[in-house]
Structure formats: C-alpha cells, structure tokens
Design a protein around this motif. Structure first.
Motif, PDB file in Angstrom:
ATOM      1  N   GLU A  16      -9.043  32.319  54.430  1.00  0.00           N
ATOM      2  CA  GLU A  16      -9.111  31.307  54.393  1.00  0.00           C
ATOM      3  C   GLU A  16      -8.668  29.961  55.719  1.00  0.00           C
ATOM      4  O   GLU A  16      -9.394  29.237  56.373  1.00  0.00           O
ATOM      5  CB  GLU A  16      -8.423  30.734  53.315  1.00  0.00           C
ATOM      6  CG  GLU A  16      -8.935  30.065  51.849  1.00  0.00           C
ATOM      7  CD  GLU A  16      -7.966  29.912  50.915  1.00  0.00           C
ATOM      8  OE1 GLU A  16      -8.013  30.447  49.747  1.00  0.00           O
ATOM      9  OE2 GLU A  16      -6.647  29.964  51.070  1.00  0.00           O
ATOM     10  N   GLN A  17      -7.640  30.736  56.272  1.00  0.00           N
ATOM     11  CA  GLN A  17      -6.738  29.910  57.024  1.00  0.00           C
ATOM     12  C   GLN A  17      -8.124  29.871  58.759  1.00  0.00           C
ATOM     13  O   GLN A  17      -7.876  28.578  59.292  1.00  0.00           O
ATOM     14  CB  GLN A  17      -5.432  29.958  57.317  1.00  0.00           C
ATOM     15  CG  GLN A  17      -4.789  29.699  58.618  1.00  0.00           C
ATOM     16  CD  GLN A  17      -3.524  30.064  58.487  1.00  0.00           C
ATOM     17  OE1 GLN A  17      -1.895  29.483  58.013  1.00  0.00           O
ATOM     18  NE2 GLN A  17      -3.000  29.894  59.546  1.00  0.00           N
ATOM     19  N   ILE A  20     -10.482  28.172  58.587  1.00  0.00           N
ATOM     20  CA  ILE A  20     -10.451  26.295  58.554  1.00  0.00           C
ATOM     21  C   ILE A  20     -10.367  26.202  60.134  1.00  0.00           C
ATOM     22  O   ILE A  20     -10.776  24.931  60.835  1.00  0.00           O
ATOM     23  CB  ILE A  20      -9.032  25.637  57.736  1.00  0.00           C
ATOM     24  CG1 ILE A  20      -9.675  25.353  56.328  1.00  0.00           C
ATOM     25  CG2 ILE A  20      -9.093  24.527  58.437  1.00  0.00           C
ATOM     26  CD1 ILE A  20      -8.511  25.741  55.175  1.00  0.00           C
ATOM     27  N   TYR A  23     -13.821  26.446  61.466  1.00  0.00           N
ATOM     28  CA  TYR A  23     -14.613  25.128  61.359  1.00  0.00           C
ATOM     29  C   TYR A  23     -14.382  24.117  62.497  1.00  0.00           C
ATOM     30  O   TYR A  23     -15.462  23.454  62.770  1.00  0.00           O
ATOM     31  CB  TYR A  23     -14.284  24.924  59.642  1.00  0.00           C
ATOM     32  CG  TYR A  23     -14.715  22.913  59.721  1.00  0.00           C
ATOM     33  CD1 TYR A  23     -15.422  22.752  59.382  1.00  0.00           C
ATOM     34  CD2 TYR A  23     -13.824  21.903  60.109  1.00  0.00           C
ATOM     35  CE1 TYR A  23     -16.547  21.913  59.407  1.00  0.00           C
ATOM     36  CE2 TYR A  23     -14.292  20.953  59.815  1.00  0.00           C
ATOM     37  CZ  TYR A  23     -15.400  20.332  59.101  1.00  0.00           C
ATOM     38  OH  TYR A  23     -15.899  19.483  59.419  1.00  0.00           O
ATOM     39  N   LEU A  52     -16.777  23.343  53.379  1.00  0.00           N
ATOM     40  CA  LEU A  52     -15.836  22.642  54.215  1.00  0.00           C
ATOM     41  C   LEU A  52     -16.959  21.100  55.313  1.00  0.00           C
ATOM     42  O   LEU A  52     -16.558  20.278  55.220  1.00  0.00           O
ATOM     43  CB  LEU A  52     -15.260  23.461  55.627  1.00  0.00           C
ATOM     44  CG  LEU A  52     -13.923  24.070  55.075  1.00  0.00           C
ATOM     45  CD1 LEU A  52     -13.452  25.220  56.022  1.00  0.00           C
ATOM     46  CD2 LEU A  52     -13.273  23.715  53.988  1.00  0.00           C
TER      47      LEU A  52
ATOM     48  N   ASN B 154      -8.461  16.080  61.830  1.00  0.00           N
ATOM     49  CA  ASN B 154      -9.568  15.883  61.144  1.00  0.00           C
ATOM     50  C   ASN B 154      -9.802  14.632  62.024  1.00  0.00           C
ATOM     51  O   ASN B 154     -11.320  14.688  61.898  1.00  0.00           O
ATOM     52  CB  ASN B 154      -9.797  15.330  59.399  1.00  0.00           C
ATOM     53  CG  ASN B 154     -11.046  16.051  59.253  1.00  0.00           C
ATOM     54  OD1 ASN B 154     -11.890  16.985  59.230  1.00  0.00           O
ATOM     55  ND2 ASN B 154     -11.473  14.702  58.234  1.00  0.00           N
ATOM     56  N   HIS B 179      -4.005  24.253  56.712  1.00  0.00           N
ATOM     57  CA  HIS B 179      -4.345  24.918  55.854  1.00  0.00           C
ATOM     58  C   HIS B 179      -3.900  24.573  54.309  1.00  0.00           C
ATOM     59  O   HIS B 179      -4.774  24.482  53.951  1.00  0.00           O
ATOM     60  CB  HIS B 179      -3.914  26.479  56.338  1.00  0.00           C
ATOM     61  CG  HIS B 179      -4.780  27.943  55.137  1.00  0.00           C
ATOM     62  ND1 HIS B 179      -3.541  28.409  54.442  1.00  0.00           N
ATOM     63  CD2 HIS B 179      -5.197  27.904  54.161  1.00  0.00           C
ATOM     64  CE1 HIS B 179      -4.535  29.116  53.388  1.00  0.00           C
ATOM     65  NE2 HIS B 179      -5.672  28.900  53.347  1.00  0.00           N
ATOM     66  N   VAL B 182      -5.980  20.937  53.862  1.00  0.00           N
ATOM     67  CA  VAL B 182      -7.752  21.071  52.947  1.00  0.00           C
ATOM     68  C   VAL B 182      -7.736  21.234  51.927  1.00  0.00           C
ATOM     69  O   VAL B 182      -8.237  21.183  51.525  1.00  0.00           O
ATOM     70  CB  VAL B 182      -7.783  22.637  54.385  1.00  0.00           C
ATOM     71  CG1 VAL B 182      -9.604  22.621  54.170  1.00  0.00           C
ATOM     72  CG2 VAL B 182      -8.136  21.209  56.049  1.00  0.00           C
ATOM     73  N   ARG B 186      -9.580  19.709  49.046  1.00  0.00           N
ATOM     74  CA  ARG B 186     -10.161  20.513  48.539  1.00  0.00           C
ATOM     75  C   ARG B 186     -10.288  20.734  46.733  1.00  0.00           C
ATOM     76  O   ARG B 186     -10.989  19.800  46.038  1.00  0.00           O
ATOM     77  CB  ARG B 186     -10.942  21.649  49.025  1.00  0.00           C
ATOM     78  CG  ARG B 186     -12.030  22.586  48.068  1.00  0.00           C
ATOM     79  CD  ARG B 186     -12.275  24.027  49.263  1.00  0.00           C
ATOM     80  NE  ARG B 186     -12.553  24.714  48.530  1.00  0.00           N
ATOM     81  CZ  ARG B 186     -13.110  25.561  47.569  1.00  0.00           C
ATOM     82  NH1 ARG B 186     -11.746  26.157  47.379  1.00  0.00           N
ATOM     83  NH2 ARG B 186     -14.095  26.339  46.899  1.00  0.00           N
TER      84      ARG B 186
END
Lengths: 180, 193
Positions: A16-17, A20, A23, A52, B154, B179, B182, B186
C-alpha cells in the motif's frame, strides 16, 4: 513477501505505502522494481493504483487569481514590509545597549579600568583604616601569640632536661652492671 | 551587493543583501515566491483572503527573522517551514472549517476576479462543485500533520525528503502520514459516494 489481500482496501497491505509513493514517483531503485514486478502479477494492486490515479488529482482545487489580485497583493505586502522595517530599525536603535556583545564589552572595560586604577594608585588609597582601640587589640593579640610561641619553647626545654636526666641514669645503671 | 538587476540574482545573493538591510532585495524574493506561497496557504484555508493574509504573514515573519537564517536549508525550504507552521496554527485556531461555506466564498470570489477556467456547462459545474465539497469535507477530517503532508505532496509536488525538511520530521514518519492520509481520504470519499 506474502500477499495479504484486504477486499476493503483493495491492495496488498505490504504494498500500500509503496504504491502511494510509486504513484507520486517518489520511490526509486529497489523499491520501484519491487513494486513494478508485483504489479505485473497482482490485479488488486493494479486497480488500487488506477484508483489513486483518478482520485488524487481530483482533490487539487486550483485557484488562479487575476492580475488585479496580484497587484493588490504586492502593494499590500510592500506596505507591510516598510512598516516592519521601520519598526525593526527603531527597535534596533533602542535596544542597541542591551545587545549581547555590548554587555560583555562594557563589563570588560569596567574591570580593566578598576584594575588599572588599583595598579597605578597603589598605596595612595587608605582602604582600611583601623580605629586606634582596634589597633591596640591587634597588637595585644600578636603579643599573646608570641607568648604562646615562647611557652612552647619552655616545654621543649623541659623535654631536653628530662632526656638529659634519663641519659645520666642510664649511664649509671650501665656502670653498675659491668662485670668486675 | 545585488547585481544591477536584482530580479536576476539568486536567492542566496538576495538573502545576503536583505540580511544587510536592503529591503528591496527581500521584495524580489517576495515577488518570486508569492504565488507558490499563496497556493499552499489556499490549499490549507480554501479561502482567498485568508490565504493572502497567511502567505503575507509568512513573508513578514521571514523578513523579521532573516538575520537568524543560518542557510542550512535553502531560503525557499526555510520559508516553506514558516508558512506551513502558520497554516497549521491557523488550522488549530480555526478548528474544523465549514468547507461548504468556504467553497462558496471562493467560487463567488470577492468581486476582484474570477477563477480563470473556461466556463463549464451547468451540469459539469454542479458535479464539480459537489465533488469539491466532498473532497473539502474529507480533507477537513484529516489530522493537521497528515493533511499538511498530503497537501505538500499532492498539491505542491514536494518530494518526501523536502517535506521531511520542511516539517522537521523523519522521512519514515512523512511516508506514514502520507499513507494514512491517502487511505483515509479514499475511504471517506468512498463513503460519501
């Protein structure tokens, strides 16, 4: 690494981390290769990454003010800077004697002045004038100290006398014990 | 001394001149960074006037403390730190903001100008406004540090190491904040959908 898939989260927990960061293109070298090789084999993580890509850009709310706004902005900030500058100059002038460096400098100068004064005027300044009565007392005290000193000499004399007597007695006893 | 055209001087040169008391050198720095400063303040406040005040306040604080700037980081990073701290303080002072009302205030503008985007159709506008409202609401629920990290990454495109320098935190901590931010966004946006 084990792939624990969480249906609610949509991506493998362990990735997951890194996904991100991937991305945001803020993951390089080994991490990047690890993510890329994982993406080839994991559909959930690919979906997560796509999500994302569609979600995160939408969170950016852009605001582009007009040139008139920026002109007004520049005028205002310049005026505020002038005020702040004048205030700080005024404050600098007021607080000059209390700045960190003048304080020790002034203290050092004072100490030097006192030291030089004492050195060059030595003997001219009656710093400690004892009243006559106190002076007599001081003289008497010194005589008393001297008496004690001589008394100790008397004691030593008596010690010598004793030793002399003891010596004579010893000689006598030695002669009396000598064989005939 | 700044070269004949201060606008062409580097930040370091301008900072040196400003530290010597040349206010004009600092004004060049203001012109150089005012738009970036405004945008990050706007990300935090979503309000034009508040963003203007906060970014100007950051410039004033930087000007007042310029003599203490030790050049361990670049001027921009140092200034960013001042600005982000002011934005975080603003968030603490104001608590959770009514994003709906702020969005209305921003979109209506203050009479001076309009957002320079081509006019969308009424449907697109309504959908855009709804999405913006949802995102605003979701962002408002984030803890201040997570929100700051998310906005710097972002919206401002800073790298993890730059954010770590600005926020005086370890890179691992910044990654963890990003983390969580986000994932929380979400989840909130999914719930609101």
């Amino acid at each position: 690494m084990a792939e624990r898939h969480d249906p609610l989260r949509g991506a493998c927990k362990d990735f997951e981390q890194d996904l991100i960061l991937y991305y945001y293109q803020d993951c390089a070298g080994i991490e990047r290769r690890r993510v890329e090789s994982h993406l080839v084999s994991c559909a959930s993580c690919r979906r997560f990454l796509e999500e994302l890509q569609s979600l995160l850009p939408a969170t950016v709310k852009s605001d582009e003010p007009s040139p008139a706004f920026w002109q007004s902005y520049s005028r205002e900030i310049r005026a505020r800077l002038v005020t702040a500058d004048e205030k700080s100059r005024w404050w600098d002038a007021i607080s000059f004697p209390f700045r960190p460096w003048p304080v020790p400098a002034v203290a050092t100068a004072l100490v030097l002045a006192v030291a030089l004064t004492l050195t060059f005027t030595k003997g001219r300044w009656p710093f400690h004038q004892t009243p006559p009565q106190e002076r007599e007392l001081v003289e008497m005290a010194s005589v008393t100290d001297n008496l004690d000193f001589f008394n100790s000499f008397d004691f030593l004399d008596s010690m010598d006398l004793l030793e002399a007597v003891e010596g004579k007695e010893m000689q006598k006893s030695e002669t009396s014990h000598q064989p005939l | 001394m700044v070269s004949s055209r201060p606008e062409e001087s580097g930040d370091e040169e301008l900072v040196t001149s400003a530290q010597r008391g040349e206010r004009q050198a600092f004004e060049v720095l203001v012109d150089r960074y005012k738009q970036k400063a405004y945008r990050i303040a706007f990300d935090f406040t979503r309000d034009r006037e508040e963003a203007k005040d906060l970014s100007q306040e950051a410039f004033l604080q930087a000007f007042s403390h310029l003599k203490g700037f030790d050049r361990r980081a670049s001027f921009y990073t140092w200034f960013y730190r001042i600005l982000v701290n002011l934005c975080l303080d603003y968030r603490r002072r104001r608590g959770r903001i009514s994003w709906e009302s702020l969005d209305e205030r921003t979109e209506k503008g203050n009479g001076l100008d309009k957002i320079a985007n081509p006019a969308p159709s009424p449907d697109q506008q309504a959908m855009g406004e709804e999405l913006s409202r949802r995102i605003g609401a979701a962002l408002a629920t984030l803890p201040p540090k997570q929100r700051a990290v998310f906005l710097l990454k972002n919206h401002q495109g800073l790298s993890i190491s730059e954010i770590a320098t600005v926020m005086k935190a370890a890179e691992g901590t910044i990654k963890a904040h990003l983390h969580r931010a986000v994932m929380a966004l979400r989840q909130r946006l999914t719930e609101l959908a």
